[in-house]
Design a protein around this motif. Structure first.
Motif, PDB file in Angstrom:
ATOM      1  N   PHE A  84      56.214  19.114 -48.043  1.00 51.07           N
ATOM      2  CA  PHE A  84      56.902  17.976 -48.215  1.00 51.07           C
ATOM      3  C   PHE A  84      56.075  16.638 -48.157  1.00 51.07           C
ATOM      4  N   PHE A  85      56.317  15.594 -48.907  1.00 51.66           N
ATOM      5  CA  PHE A  85      55.458  14.578 -48.805  1.00 51.66           C
ATOM      6  C   PHE A  85      56.132  13.654 -47.666  1.00 51.66           C
ATOM      7  N   HIS A  86      55.195  12.615 -47.032  1.00 46.13           N
ATOM      8  CA  HIS A  86      55.724  12.094 -45.838  1.00 46.13           C
ATOM      9  C   HIS A  86      55.221  10.731 -45.889  1.00 46.13           C
ATOM     10  N   ASP A  87      56.150   9.697 -45.371  1.00 51.31           N
ATOM     11  CA  ASP A  87      55.607   8.208 -45.666  1.00 51.31           C
ATOM     12  C   ASP A  87      54.366   8.127 -44.927  1.00 51.31           C
ATOM     13  N   GLN A  88      54.225   8.220 -43.509  1.00 48.05           N
ATOM     14  CA  GLN A  88      53.103   8.084 -42.745  1.00 48.05           C
ATOM     15  C   GLN A  88      51.970   8.531 -43.108  1.00 48.05           C
ATOM     16  N   ARG A  89      52.176   9.754 -43.717  1.00 46.22           N
ATOM     17  CA  ARG A  89      50.882  10.665 -44.014  1.00 46.22           C
ATOM     18  C   ARG A  89      50.044  10.059 -45.548  1.00 46.22           C
ATOM     19  N   ALA A  90      51.038   9.434 -46.231  1.00 47.62           N
ATOM     20  CA  ALA A  90      50.688   8.787 -47.521  1.00 47.62           C
ATOM     21  C   ALA A  90      49.889   7.353 -47.084  1.00 47.62           C
ATOM     22  N   LEU A  91      50.422   6.739 -46.227  1.00 45.65           N
ATOM     23  CA  LEU A  91      49.896   5.188 -45.858  1.00 45.65           C
ATOM     24  C   LEU A  91      48.466   5.499 -45.047  1.00 45.65           C
ATOM     25  N   LEU A  92      48.655   6.583 -44.038  1.00 52.09           N
ATOM     26  CA  LEU A  92      47.324   6.902 -43.483  1.00 52.09           C
ATOM     27  C   LEU A  92      46.252   7.252 -44.227  1.00 52.09           C
ATOM     28  N   ALA A  93      46.395   8.179 -45.476  1.00 51.54           N
ATOM     29  CA  ALA A  93      45.509   8.477 -46.335  1.00 51.54           C
ATOM     30  C   ALA A  93      44.876   7.442 -47.085  1.00 51.54           C
ATOM     31  N   GLN A  94      45.806   6.541 -47.528  1.00 49.17           N
ATOM     32  CA  GLN A  94      45.417   5.472 -48.282  1.00 49.17           C
ATOM     33  C   GLN A  94      44.461   4.647 -47.355  1.00 49.17           C
ATOM     34  N   GLY A  95      44.931   4.373 -46.017  1.00 44.31           N
ATOM     35  CA  GLY A  95      43.963   3.578 -45.246  1.00 44.31           C
ATOM     36  C   GLY A  95      42.499   4.253 -45.027  1.00 44.31           C
ATOM     37  N   LEU A  96      42.698   5.368 -44.857  1.00 46.82           N
ATOM     38  CA  LEU A  96      41.497   6.320 -44.624  1.00 46.82           C
ATOM     39  C   LEU A  96      40.484   6.080 -46.093  1.00 46.82           C
ATOM     40  N   SER A  97      41.289   6.165 -47.046  1.00 49.85           N
ATOM     41  CA  SER A  97      40.390   6.019 -48.421  1.00 49.85           C
ATOM     42  C   SER A  97      39.848   4.617 -48.502  1.00 49.85           C
ATOM     43  N   GLN A  98      40.483   3.755 -48.163  1.00 53.04           N
ATOM     44  CA  GLN A  98      40.031   2.286 -48.069  1.00 53.04           C
ATOM     45  C   GLN A  98      39.037   1.940 -47.163  1.00 53.04           C
ATOM     46  N   SER A  99      38.953   2.866 -45.974  1.00 53.10           N
ATOM     47  CA  SER A  99      37.821   2.667 -45.010  1.00 53.10           C
ATOM     48  C   SER A  99      36.815   3.513 -45.277  1.00 53.10           C
ATOM     49  N   THR A 108      42.669  12.871 -48.542  1.00 57.38           N
ATOM     50  CA  THR A 108      42.420  13.562 -47.258  1.00 57.38           C
ATOM     51  C   THR A 108      43.019  14.683 -46.885  1.00 57.38           C
ATOM     52  N   PHE A 109      42.546  15.872 -46.515  1.00 56.33           N
ATOM     53  CA  PHE A 109      43.183  16.976 -45.973  1.00 56.33           C
ATOM     54  C   PHE A 109      43.330  16.959 -44.546  1.00 56.33           C
ATOM     55  N   PHE A 110      44.594  16.930 -44.010  1.00 57.35           N
ATOM     56  CA  PHE A 110      44.775  16.923 -42.430  1.00 57.35           C
ATOM     57  C   PHE A 110      44.593  18.133 -41.986  1.00 57.35           C
ATOM     58  N   THR A 111      44.084  18.083 -40.624  1.00 57.41           N
ATOM     59  CA  THR A 111      44.055  19.185 -39.560  1.00 57.41           C
ATOM     60  C   THR A 111      44.719  18.694 -38.311  1.00 57.41           C
ATOM     61  N   THR A 112      44.313  19.503 -37.482  1.00 51.18           N
ATOM     62  CA  THR A 112      44.880  19.161 -35.987  1.00 51.18           C
ATOM     63  C   THR A 112      43.773  18.768 -35.210  1.00 51.18           C
ATOM     64  N   ALA A 315      51.375  12.831 -35.322  1.00 53.31           N
ATOM     65  CA  ALA A 315      49.903  12.658 -35.484  1.00 53.31           C
ATOM     66  C   ALA A 315      49.618  11.495 -36.378  1.00 53.31           C
ATOM     67  N   VAL A 316      50.143  11.769 -37.834  1.00 51.87           N
ATOM     68  CA  VAL A 316      49.711  10.613 -38.715  1.00 51.87           C
ATOM     69  C   VAL A 316      50.454   9.456 -38.319  1.00 51.87           C
ATOM     70  N   ALA A 317      51.465   9.378 -37.648  1.00 50.55           N
ATOM     71  CA  ALA A 317      52.060   7.870 -37.303  1.00 50.55           C
ATOM     72  C   ALA A 317      51.053   7.385 -36.107  1.00 50.55           C
ATOM     73  N   ALA A 318      50.723   8.198 -35.383  1.00 46.58           N
ATOM     74  CA  ALA A 318      49.831   7.718 -34.416  1.00 46.58           C
ATOM     75  C   ALA A 318      48.477   7.356 -35.036  1.00 46.58           C
ATOM     76  N   GLY A 319      48.175   7.844 -35.994  1.00 46.58           N
ATOM     77  CA  GLY A 319      46.763   7.460 -36.793  1.00 46.58           C
ATOM     78  C   GLY A 319      47.041   6.276 -37.530  1.00 46.58           C
ATOM     79  N   MET A 320      48.446   6.032 -38.071  1.00 46.99           N
ATOM     80  CA  MET A 320      48.312   4.863 -38.680  1.00 46.99           C
ATOM     81  C   MET A 320      48.278   3.627 -37.724  1.00 46.99           C
ATOM     82  N   GLY A 321      49.271   3.851 -36.597  1.00 44.41           N
ATOM     83  CA  GLY A 321      49.277   3.054 -35.548  1.00 44.41           C
ATOM     84  C   GLY A 321      47.551   2.501 -35.038  1.00 44.41           C
ATOM     85  N   ALA A 322      46.951   3.532 -34.894  1.00 50.59           N
ATOM     86  CA  ALA A 322      45.549   3.235 -34.620  1.00 50.59           C
ATOM     87  C   ALA A 322      44.721   2.657 -35.443  1.00 50.59           C
TER      88      ALA A 322
END
Length: 450
Positions: A84-99, A108-112, A315-322
């Motif tokens: 499934f798509f997920h809002d925080q996952r999309a936002l974090l991946a965008q932020g990582l791309s910009q960084s 981004t392919f996410f892992t644990t 996890a991705v919500a935590a990443g977005m907060g960070a």
């Protein structure tokens, strides 16, 4: 320690297997709380976290933005399939791309965690290139799972051997203990590159999918590459069609004074693996950043990577907060200021203590190489054995003085939270200096009986 806490400590010793430890020797305070640069145990003792845990808690403990992001996400949704798509996952991946260091952007392919990320990077490199071999440093750590453990170039790989096929190790630059008998950085860089070129020749570069490096070698010594070395590795990769992968599990997220070490060091890889600092270690999360030109490969062919917890909502919500905290507080750059404090403080310690063979580092990531003798450079703890009694003594004495530090072999890693104050850091270094002085003056140390 109260009776209940004492009982908990006994339960921990009885039922928990502690990583990388002889279990009968495993001990430590019962940590129950963290705030800012400090940890607190069950008896109320406070410890300055001089290594940010395992070079991970970049934002310090209890950062409000990250805690609130976790709480809010937990109230909405704790899990959904990675399909499934997920809002925080999309936002974090965008932020990582910009960084990231690529003008074209990245996916981004996410892992644990970092080990999974490195294994997935290998798989992607093999799928993209159609080649099988992967090269990595001998002095390196990329994780302890089967594939990442094979990539690892030091003794922590031994328990997993024979490991996966196709991994070849080579020597990277390390001037203080040069495997090439160099006398200066330029010579070390040239000789290390000629060595790599020779290894590629004998492995057939047309069979090599990727070279995987820590841009600054982490737990194996905090080895900052000589100027120009990484750029010339990049040139070798370009010449032979080899993908360059930077393992930035430790060096990412402001540790070196930029969002990623690739940016601070001025060399652009094809993929970046990350973990630790992406959530300041509050929730397990890792991933592979793949530059867009390569990621597009999987628009027309399957990506044979997947995990139940890939891009886990908490996890991705935590990443977005960070990520918001890093940006709002200017913490990607703050390590450059901490670097000034560390050079000043550690150079003073080096003058005072005969036990310090070398100080090296970049950003908020430094290593103290501890020796018995500066002339012979005999290490205070051997690289192929568990920590020596002297290093264990140092750890315990520092804890007694309210300072936690991570030691690997004979190297102490000084990598504080990026939020540390100059006063907090100065106090930690003063405690370290006093502890090193006491060890040097201890008669039993010179008799080899500590």
């Amino acid at each position: 320690m109260g009776s209940w806490m004492k009982e908990l400590a006994e339960l921990h010793a009885k039922h928990v297997l502690t990583p990388w430890s002889v279990q009968k020797r495993a001990s430590g305070p019962m940590i129950v709380r963290g705030e800012g640069s400090f940890l607190y145990d069950s008896e109320g003792n406070r410890y300055l976290d001089l290594s940010a845990g395992l070079v991970a808690v970049n934002l310090g403990h209890g950062k409000e933005q990250v805690v609130q992001a976790i709480q809010q996400q937990a109230a909405r949704l704790c899990y959904a399939s990675p399909a499934f798509f997920h809002d925080q996952r999309a936002l974090l991946a965008q932020g990582l791309s910009q960084s990231a260091p690529w003008p074209e952007g990245a996916r981004t392919f996410f892992t644990t965690g970092g080990a999974e990320a490195n294994e997935d990077a290998i798989k992607m490199a093999r799928m993209i290139t159609g080649r099988q071999k992967v090269l990595a440093f001998y002095r390196s750590f990329h994780g302890s799972t089967s594939g990442a453990g094979t990539l690892t170039g030091e003794f922590r790989r031994f328990a997993g051997e024979p490991g996966i096929p196709g991994v070849v190790h080579f020597w990277g630059p390390y001037l203080y203990r040069s495997p090439f008998f160099s006398e200066n950085e330029a010579e070390e860089s040239d000789r290390a590159l000629r060595h790599l070129d020779l290894v590629l020749l004998h492995e057939d570069p047309t069979r090599v999918a990727a070279i995987v490096l820590e841009p600054v070698v982490g737990s194996n010594g905090v080895l900052v590459p000589p100027k120009g070395y990484l750029a010339r590795v990049r040139e070798l990769c370009n010449r032979h069609g080899i993908l360059l992968v930077f393992d930035e599990v430790m060096t990412g997220f402001g540790r070196l004074g930029a969002s990623f070490g690739a940016i601070r060091l001025g060399t652009t890889p094809d993929m970046i693996t990350f973990a630790k600092g992406v959530t300041s270690a509050y929730v397990p999360l890792g991933g592979v950043l793949v530059r867009e030109g390569l990621a597009a490969t999987f628009d027309a062919k399957p990506l044979w990577c997947g995990h139940t917890y890939s891009g886990h909502p908490l996890a991705v919500a935590a990443g977005m907060g960070a990520l918001i905290a890093y940006r709002d507080e200017g913490l990607f750059d703050r390590a450059r200021l901490i670097e000034e404090w560390l050079w000043r403080g550690l150079r003073n310690l080096e003058k005072e203590s005969p036990l310090i063979g070398e100080v090296r580092g970049l950003g908020a990531f430094f290593g103290l190489e501890l020796v018995r003798d500066r002339e012979t450079r005999e290490p205070l703890s051997l690289w192929h054995k568990p920590l020596s009694p002297e290093i264990l003594w140092l750890q315990q004495q520092l804890l007694g003085r309210g300072v936690y530090a991570f030691f690997k072999h004979n190297v102490m890693l000084i990598a504080p939270p990026l939020t540390i104050t100059e006063e907090e850091l100065q106090d930690g270094l003063e405690q370290l200096g006093e502890t090193l002085r006491r060890l040097w003056e201890e008669p039993s140390f010179h008799l080899g009986r500590i």
